[in-house]
Design a protein around this motif. Structure first.
Motif, PDB file in Angstrom:
ATOM      1  N   ASP A 106       0.826  -1.206   0.000  1.00 49.67           N
ATOM      2  CA  ASP A 106       0.000   0.000   0.000  1.00 49.67           C
ATOM      3  C   ASP A 106       0.862   1.259   0.000  1.00 49.67           C
ATOM      4  O   ASP A 106       0.550   2.231  -0.699  1.00 49.67           O
ATOM      5  N   LYS A 107       1.944   1.252   0.738  1.00 46.88           N
ATOM      6  CA  LYS A 107       2.855   2.404   0.771  1.00 46.88           C
ATOM      7  C   LYS A 107       3.453   2.649  -0.615  1.00 46.88           C
ATOM      8  O   LYS A 107       3.522   3.788  -1.080  1.00 46.88           O
ATOM      9  N   ASP A 108       3.840   1.577  -1.289  1.00 45.68           N
ATOM     10  CA  ASP A 108       4.371   1.696  -2.650  1.00 45.68           C
ATOM     11  C   ASP A 108       3.319   2.270  -3.591  1.00 45.68           C
ATOM     12  O   ASP A 108       3.603   3.177  -4.384  1.00 45.68           O
ATOM     13  N   LEU A 109       2.101   1.764  -3.496  1.00 49.64           N
ATOM     14  CA  LEU A 109       1.026   2.233  -4.378  1.00 49.64           C
ATOM     15  C   LEU A 109       0.658   3.686  -4.099  1.00 49.64           C
ATOM     16  O   LEU A 109       0.325   4.440  -5.025  1.00 49.64           O
ATOM     17  N   GLN A 110       0.726   4.111  -2.837  1.00 51.36           N
ATOM     18  CA  GLN A 110       0.409   5.493  -2.487  1.00 51.36           C
ATOM     19  C   GLN A 110       1.405   6.473  -3.098  1.00 51.36           C
ATOM     20  O   GLN A 110       1.070   7.644  -3.314  1.00 51.36           O
ATOM     21  N   GLU A 157       0.741   2.624 -14.264  1.00 54.58           N
ATOM     22  CA  GLU A 157       2.082   3.063 -13.865  1.00 54.58           C
ATOM     23  C   GLU A 157       2.972   1.933 -13.369  1.00 54.58           C
ATOM     24  O   GLU A 157       4.132   2.162 -13.032  1.00 54.58           O
ATOM     25  N   GLN A 158       2.467   0.733 -13.335  1.00 57.36           N
ATOM     26  CA  GLN A 158       3.250  -0.403 -12.837  1.00 57.36           C
ATOM     27  C   GLN A 158       3.815  -1.197 -14.020  1.00 57.36           C
ATOM     28  O   GLN A 158       3.437  -2.324 -14.290  1.00 57.36           O
ATOM     29  N   PHE A 159       4.769  -0.588 -14.690  1.00 59.71           N
ATOM     30  CA  PHE A 159       5.343  -1.171 -15.899  1.00 59.71           C
ATOM     31  C   PHE A 159       5.991  -2.528 -15.629  1.00 59.71           C
ATOM     32  O   PHE A 159       5.895  -3.443 -16.424  1.00 59.71           O
ATOM     33  N   PHE A 194       5.857  -8.404 -16.219  1.00 56.70           N
ATOM     34  CA  PHE A 194       5.896  -9.693 -15.524  1.00 56.70           C
ATOM     35  C   PHE A 194       4.694 -10.553 -15.901  1.00 56.70           C
ATOM     36  O   PHE A 194       4.843 -11.731 -16.237  1.00 56.70           O
ATOM     37  N   TYR A 195       3.503  -9.979 -15.844  1.00 56.51           N
ATOM     38  CA  TYR A 195       2.310 -10.755 -16.154  1.00 56.51           C
ATOM     39  C   TYR A 195       2.325 -11.241 -17.602  1.00 56.51           C
ATOM     40  O   TYR A 195       2.003 -12.393 -17.894  1.00 56.51           O
ATOM     41  N   GLU A 196       2.719 -10.379 -18.519  1.00 52.02           N
ATOM     42  CA  GLU A 196       2.766 -10.771 -19.925  1.00 52.02           C
ATOM     43  C   GLU A 196       3.790 -11.887 -20.153  1.00 52.02           C
ATOM     44  O   GLU A 196       3.531 -12.818 -20.921  1.00 52.02           O
ATOM     45  N   SER A 215      -6.756   1.706 -14.793  1.00 55.22           N
ATOM     46  CA  SER A 215      -6.617   0.270 -14.581  1.00 55.22           C
ATOM     47  C   SER A 215      -6.371  -0.464 -15.887  1.00 55.22           C
ATOM     48  O   SER A 215      -6.967  -0.161 -16.917  1.00 55.22           O
ATOM     49  N   LEU A 216      -5.494  -1.454 -15.812  1.00 57.88           N
ATOM     50  CA  LEU A 216      -5.274  -2.404 -16.893  1.00 57.88           C
ATOM     51  C   LEU A 216      -5.655  -3.769 -16.336  1.00 57.88           C
ATOM     52  O   LEU A 216      -5.272  -4.120 -15.219  1.00 57.88           O
TER      53      LEU A 216
END
Length: 154
Positions: free
Chosen positions: A22-26, A115-117, A122-124, A143-144
């Motif tokens: 959560d801290k990272d996402l904030q 923003e989470q490139f 990773f998912y791809e 959102s993606l």
């Protein structure tokens, strides 16, 4: 050595890792664009949570929650930045996908932010493909969403 354990939503290591996520996402997004999970809500006990350890140090977490009879949603997937690029995320993703298979699910779906490139890459790399935005994420704008069809014969 990486060890992955299923834990309850009350697990202290899980809660500490989710706070770090959560801290990272904030730092990346406005509060309304962060989709948390209430670990104290009774529904949390319908979610499968896992924590990854190196030796006895908790270094990552992830969860799957039921979406419908055929699919689960990957939630709260995180590896502490100090421990990235060591195969932890891949091992944890495989463990969560295996749990989904054991639950009879054919699909894993997820939402991540634009923003989470590193996350989208990773998912791809792990067989996930973009799908239309679903559920609570439809009005978000950043959102993606991704999905992976699981091989139930594994």
């Amino acid at each position: 050595m990486i060890r992955i354990e299923q834990v309850s939503p009350t697990d202290l290591h899980l809660r500490t890792l989710i706070q770090a996520l959560d801290k990272d996402l904030q730092q990346r997004y406005d509060e309304e664009n962060i989709y948390t999970i209430d670990l104290d809500h009774p529904d949390a006990f319908h979610t499968t949570f896992m924590v990854a350890y190196i030796d006895d140090t908790p270094v990552g977490c992830g969860a799957i929650r039921p979406l419908d009879t055929d699919s689960v949603e990957l939630k709260r997937f995180f590896v502490d930045s100090t421990y990235r690029r060591q195969g932890i995320a891949g091992n944890m993703l495989q463990a969560l996908e295996q749990k989904a298979i054991e639950q009879g699910c054919h699909f894993v779906r997820l939402e991540t932010g634009a923003e989470q490139f590193e996350a989208t890459a990773f998912y791809e790399r792990n067989g996930y493909y973009r799908i239309p935005v679903f559920a609570d994420y439809e009005d978000d704008g950043i959102s993606l969403c991704y999905e992976k069809k699981l091989d139930l014969d594994k």
